[in-house]
Design a protein around this motif. Structure first.
Motif, PDB file in Angstrom:
ATOM      1  N   CYS A 145      -9.482 -20.533 -21.180  1.00 40.88           N
ATOM      2  CA  CYS A 145     -10.555 -19.350 -21.825  1.00 40.88           C
ATOM      3  C   CYS A 145     -10.594 -20.291 -23.591  1.00 40.88           C
ATOM      4  O   CYS A 145      -9.128 -20.404 -23.886  1.00 40.88           O
ATOM      5  N   THR A 165      -8.833 -11.489 -24.187  1.00 39.34           N
ATOM      6  CA  THR A 165      -9.140 -11.052 -23.474  1.00 39.34           C
ATOM      7  C   THR A 165      -9.402 -12.629 -22.231  1.00 39.34           C
ATOM      8  O   THR A 165      -9.784 -12.857 -22.522  1.00 39.34           O
ATOM      9  N   CYS A 166      -8.319 -13.279 -21.382  1.00 39.94           N
ATOM     10  CA  CYS A 166      -9.420 -14.053 -20.547  1.00 39.94           C
ATOM     11  C   CYS A 166      -8.872 -13.588 -19.071  1.00 39.94           C
ATOM     12  O   CYS A 166      -7.769 -13.460 -18.119  1.00 39.94           O
ATOM     13  N   ARG A 167      -9.731 -13.549 -18.321  1.00 36.32           N
ATOM     14  CA  ARG A 167      -9.736 -13.154 -17.011  1.00 36.32           C
ATOM     15  C   ARG A 167      -9.711 -13.914 -16.383  1.00 36.32           C
ATOM     16  O   ARG A 167     -10.919 -15.031 -16.423  1.00 36.32           O
ATOM     17  N   ASP A 200      -5.881 -10.515 -15.458  1.00 37.95           N
ATOM     18  CA  ASP A 200      -6.383 -11.488 -16.901  1.00 37.95           C
ATOM     19  C   ASP A 200      -4.961 -11.086 -17.653  1.00 37.95           C
ATOM     20  O   ASP A 200      -3.878 -10.511 -16.958  1.00 37.95           O
ATOM     21  N   GLU A 208      -3.836 -10.692 -21.683  1.00 32.11           N
ATOM     22  CA  GLU A 208      -4.145 -11.096 -23.225  1.00 32.11           C
ATOM     23  C   GLU A 208      -3.254 -10.975 -24.568  1.00 32.11           C
ATOM     24  O   GLU A 208      -2.046 -11.341 -24.077  1.00 32.11           O
ATOM     25  N   VAL A 233     -12.129 -19.361 -14.752  1.00 32.83           N
ATOM     26  CA  VAL A 233     -12.326 -17.722 -15.436  1.00 32.83           C
ATOM     27  C   VAL A 233     -13.166 -17.232 -16.695  1.00 32.83           C
ATOM     28  O   VAL A 233     -14.778 -17.800 -16.656  1.00 32.83           O
TER      29      VAL A 233
END
Length: 958
Positions: A623, A561-563, A594, A596, A543
């Motif tokens: 994250c 935001t974690c992708r 992702d 949010e 991530v």
């Protein structure tokens, strides 16, 4: 330059008064040097060349300006050799290389960037000087005999030495220097092709009795960088001859492992006496070898120590003599066997009445000593019509024996043994058993049910399996089937005797197809069997971002935001948001990659560490976001290098200026906590600087530090404070230096700082002034000149001087330029006013029998033509510092030019110290006042009158 500086200063004051705004400035850079420079010179395109002696310390400093403070990086492109700067860059202002070597020469780049405009780049070429010991080699040719006792001999003496700069050679016979044409029997010339430098050859034609003498080759780089000359002597006699040697050993030498092998090499000719060395296969000798003169002993020799050993004799006459012998260490390596069924039948099974061939292969050293024998059920087997034994097979590799069984019978079933040995013994024989029976069948490979595809998780231990049947059971080879990639152990193939490939700590890169197959010659000589096993490695999501710091003010909204970058499996994903240990939200991924999390209005409980865990079957990726209300660190504004202002004689003040990094990202900064202490002390003095209103991005904030004691250095710490609390602090060191600004009443420079009070070198002249102290200056090569201390008598104090040693020549000039100064403001009411007078004073040291000239010029802005001479002095003035003072009358912004001219020899170093410029007439009558003649004085008064009348006219027109 001074007028322009003054206008910029006024504009800056105006902007500060109206908007309280500062200015962002793109970076600029210049390189200064310290350490042991031999010479600094300018080349084309203003490139600087820094010359240093090998083994000295290289120290280059990158001085930068700009705001925000630029990031500095040093890089290098290699010169004579590519060391690639140790494959790294240096991220600080000073580049330091202790005991620099020749391969570290090249061009060094200093790059400064702060995000504004293009990066600023300056380069300097470092030239490393060195001189190795010279080497003389001798070659001779012999003609026909005359009168049956005298041979015509022509001798060539060649001298070479590695050096930078190119070396210059000279020859001496006894105490007599030789030159071209000085002796009819001597020629000195350069060969057509040389690899380095000016290789010189001394040719002695038709050798005469007087030519038998001591010859000395002197290699010189003309004392550049203080490198002394080096020489080597060769004694030429009527017995001088190239080396001859003998080896008192056999060739080859065959030994058993563990034997002690001794090689003896002796000289049989050569003058001077040759030096003997041993080499092995053009490599180094074994570590345990013992060398005693020409005798080499190898105790308890091993197969790894076999090879060609050479004795080399050299006396620098002719070509080295070389004799070699090959040492062979006996060895047997267990080989392999294979069974070839009847080639005339399609069935690979062994059946009665058919032909069967058993092949056995062994590696042996030496191969011609290899011998085979065959046993059946432990009894010797001899060749017959039905059982044919052949020692060699032209269709396969050497060291192979075959047993052909023709018309196989039931009585032929049994165990056949292949015995291999060496004729002369010393090595244990080896045996290979092969069982032939009615159950002997070719191999079959299968993959067990449920073992392909094989699913595992990253980090686990996994076993890939292929079932192999057949008799005899073959070795299995594993390899990658779907890509050109190595196996887990780094090899292209891995062997397995049970059909299992075990992988420990499996990684995602190991996913793919693996091939298991029988080896070609282990078992049956049939087409290899193979099978495929697929391995699937699951791994947790990767991530981004891994870690991010977010600074926010209370009451504001923001989004985290974690992708997902990659994961396997990729679609069975879940996310979980937390603040500390408190669960915020959970959910599943749909088609997005992702997730949010939104915060609508930040409160105090919302500060902390937010985490987002994204999971699949293999684990989780995280994250992390640190949300804080801390203010960013302030950024000090470096308007000039050491921008200090003077207050009273014993104290000084500092105009501290800074901008705030991203001031709008957090709550309003209410105050700054200022901490200050003397460097080296423990105690901090702190106070708060209150701030009214909001601070804008780029706003220049100013605070004056007072009562700082000269010449102490201080450490300053600045911490922003919001209602959240303290933010990040930043620190800097401030030091006292002479003021350089457009409005001044006295300028003084003693050259104690590396910045030399903003003096610069005139780039159009032949060389530069050098900053040095008597404690570090090397006067070994230029004695009887230059000062033994600075003007105050301190050997640690600094001064500026011109170094007149080679490569300087008579008449070379070095010019030092002062900063630009603005004259006092003109009368604002337009009444008659004379131009101000300034007193320029300094101390000079002009000691040495070759002293040239020291000149002082006045250079004014806007005036064309040559600089105006205001002071000059020539010749030796004795070994002491003397004062000089002269009145100057500039009419516009001006600079002082101090010029040193090299005299007729190396004892001509000129030094200056304690340069000062002060408003008003010199208190004592200025020396050398005869430079200003009465005519020029009259002309100056007329000029002043014209200027005054001009102001009157201007005022009248208004």
């Amino acid at each position: 330059m001074g007028l322009g500086f003054g206008l910029l200063w006024l504009l800056n004051v105006y902007l500060e008064g109206i908007h309280c705004q500062g200015v962002y400035a793109p970076p600029s850079v210049r390189i200064i040097h310290s350490g042991h420079a031999c010479n600094i010179e300018e080349e084309r395109y203003t490139e600087r060349v820094y010359t240093i002696r090998e083994g000295e310390t290289l120290e280059l400093t990158c001085l930068v300006t700009g705001h925000p403070r630029p990031q500095i990086r040093w890089t290098k492109t290699a010169g004579s050799a590519s060391d690639r700067f140790q494959d790294s860059s240096v991220f600080n202002e000073t580049l330091r290389i202790s005991r620099i070597q020749r391969h570290q020469g090249g061009r060094y780049y200093c790059k400064a960037e702060n995000g504004l405009g293009s990066p600023a780049i300056k380069s300097i070429r470092v030239d490393v000087y060195y001189l190795d010991d010279p080497v003389v080699t001798v070659h001779q040719s012999v003609g026909e005999a005359k009168e049956q006792f005298y041979y015509e001999r022509t001798v060539f003496l060649r001298c070479t030495a590695n050096s930078n700069p190119p070396v210059r050679y000279s020859w001496r016979r006894g105490r007599e220097y030789l030159s071209q044409g000085s002796d009819k029997g001597v020629e000195i010339y350069e060969p057509f092709f040389t690899q380095q430098g000016e290789t010189k050859i001394l040719k002695l034609k038709n050798l005469r009795p007087q030519d038998y003498a001591n010859y000395t080759c002197i290699a010189s780089v003309r004392s550049v960088c203080g490198i002394p000359d080096k020489n080597i002597m060769f004694r030429l006699t009527n017995k001088t001859a190239s080396p001859n040697i003998k080896l008192l050993v056999e060739d080859p030498i065959i030994a058993n492992p563990g034997d002690t092998v001794t090689l003896v090499c002796i000289t049989s000719g050569g003058e001077p006496s040759p030096t003997l060395t041993w080499v092995r296969n053009a490599e180094g000798l074994p570590k345990k070898s013992v060398l005693n003169g020409g005798t080499l002993t190898l105790p308890a020799i091993t197969t790894d120590e076999a090879g060609v050993y050479s004795c080399v004799a050299s006396n620098n006459v002719g070509n080295p003599a070389k004799k070699s012998t090959n040492i062979i260490v006996r060895a047997l390596k267990k080989g392999r066997f294979w069974i070839t069924p009847d080639p005339y039948h399609n069935d690979d099974n062994i059946q009665i009445g058919r032909e069967v061939k058993i092949s056995c292969q062994v590696e042996a050293t030496p191969p011609d000593e290899l011998q085979f024998s065959w046993l059946k059920n432990g009894r010797p087997l001899r060749s017959s019509e039905r059982m044919v034994i052949t020692q060699t097979d032209p269709d396969v590799a050497p060291g192979t024996t075959n047993l052909d069984i023709i018309d196989l019978k039931f009585t032929d079933f049994g165990t056949y043994t292949c015995m291999a040995s060496l004729k002369n013994g010393g090595i244990p024989e080896i045996s290979i058993d092969v069982n032939i029976s009615s159950t002997t069948v070719p191999p079959i490979l299968t993959v067990p049910r449920g073992k392909s595809p094989l699913v595992t998780q990253e980090g686990d231990t996994v076993e890939l399996q292929c079932l192999v049947s057949g008799k005899p059971k073959p070795i299995i080879l594993w390899s990658r089937a779907d890509k050109e990639a190595p196996m887990p152990d780094g090899s292209l193939q891995m062997e397995s005797y049970d059909g299992v490939l075990r992988i420990v700590n499996v990684s995602r890169e190991m996913s793919g197809q693996y091939r298991c197959q029988t080896s070609q010659y282990n078992g049956f000589n049939v087409k290899p069997r193979e099978a495929i096993v697929e391995l699937i490695v699951q791994y947790p999501p990767a991530v981004e971002p891994i870690y991010t710091e977010i600074r926010q003010g209370l009451g504001r909204a923001f989004t985290l935001t974690c992708r997902v970058l990659r994961a396997h499996p990729s679609r069975v994903l879940k996310y979980e948001w937390k603040l500390g240990t408190r669960l915020l939200t959970v959910g599943d991924f749909n088609q997005r990659d992702d997730t949010e999390y939104h915060v609508r209005a930040l409160n105090r409980e919302g500060y902390g560490e937010y985490t987002c865990d994204i999971t699949n079957e293999a684990g989780a990726g995280r994250c992390t976001f640190l949300v804080t209300g801390k203010a960013f660190a302030p950024e000090f504004y470096y308007d000039t290098y050491g921008a200090l202002w003077q207050n009273r004689p014993r104290v000084y003040g500092f105009k501290l200026q800074w901008t705030q990094m991203n001031p709008g990202s957090v709550d309003r900064i209410k105050a700054y906590r200022l901490g200050i202490k003397q460097t080296g002390q423990q105690r901090w003095w702190e106070q708060e600087i209150q701030q009214e209103g909001n601070i804008e991005r780029g706003q220049l904030i100013t605070y004056n530090l007072t009562e700082l004691i000269k010449p102490e250095a201080y450490q300053v710490r600045l911490t922003p404070i919001t209602r959240f609390g303290e933010g990040d602090a930043t620190e800097r060191i401030i030091r006292y230096s002479a003021p350089v600004n457009p409005h001044w009443n006295k300028f003084h420079c003693s050259f104690e700082e590396e910045t030399v009070c903003m003096f610069t070198q005139e780039k159009t002249e032949e060389f530069d002034w050098t900053r040095h102290s008597a404690a570090t200056r090397d006067t070994k090569y230029t004695p009887n000149t230059g000062p033994s201390s600075d003007h105050t008598g301190s050997k640690q104090g600094f001064y500026m001087y011109i170094e007149t040693s080679r490569p300087r020549i008579a008449g070379d000039k070095a010019r030092l330029l002062s900063p630009s100064f603005s004259v006092a403001p003109k009368n604002p009411y337009g009444t008659v006013s004379t131009n101000p007078t300034y007193c320029f004073s300094f101390y000079y040291h002009m000691y040495g029998k070759h002293i040239g000239a020291l000149n002082v010029y006045l250079r004014q802005k806007g005036q064309t033509g040559s600089d105006a001479s205001v002071w000059t002095l020539t010749g030796n003035q004795g070994d002491r510092w003397r004062p000089a003072r002269v009145n100057i009358h500039p009419t516009s912004a001006f600079q002082i030019v101090i010029e040193g001219i090299r005299g007729s020899g190396i004892e001509g170093d000129i030094a200056i110290d304690d340069v000062a410029i002060e408003e008003g007439e010199c208190r004592d009558p200025p020396p050398n006042s005869n430079l200003m003649s009465s005519a020029s004085s009259t002309g100056r008064h007329i000029w002043h009158l014209c200027v005054a009348l001009l102001f009157v006219l201007i005022g009248h027109r208004r």
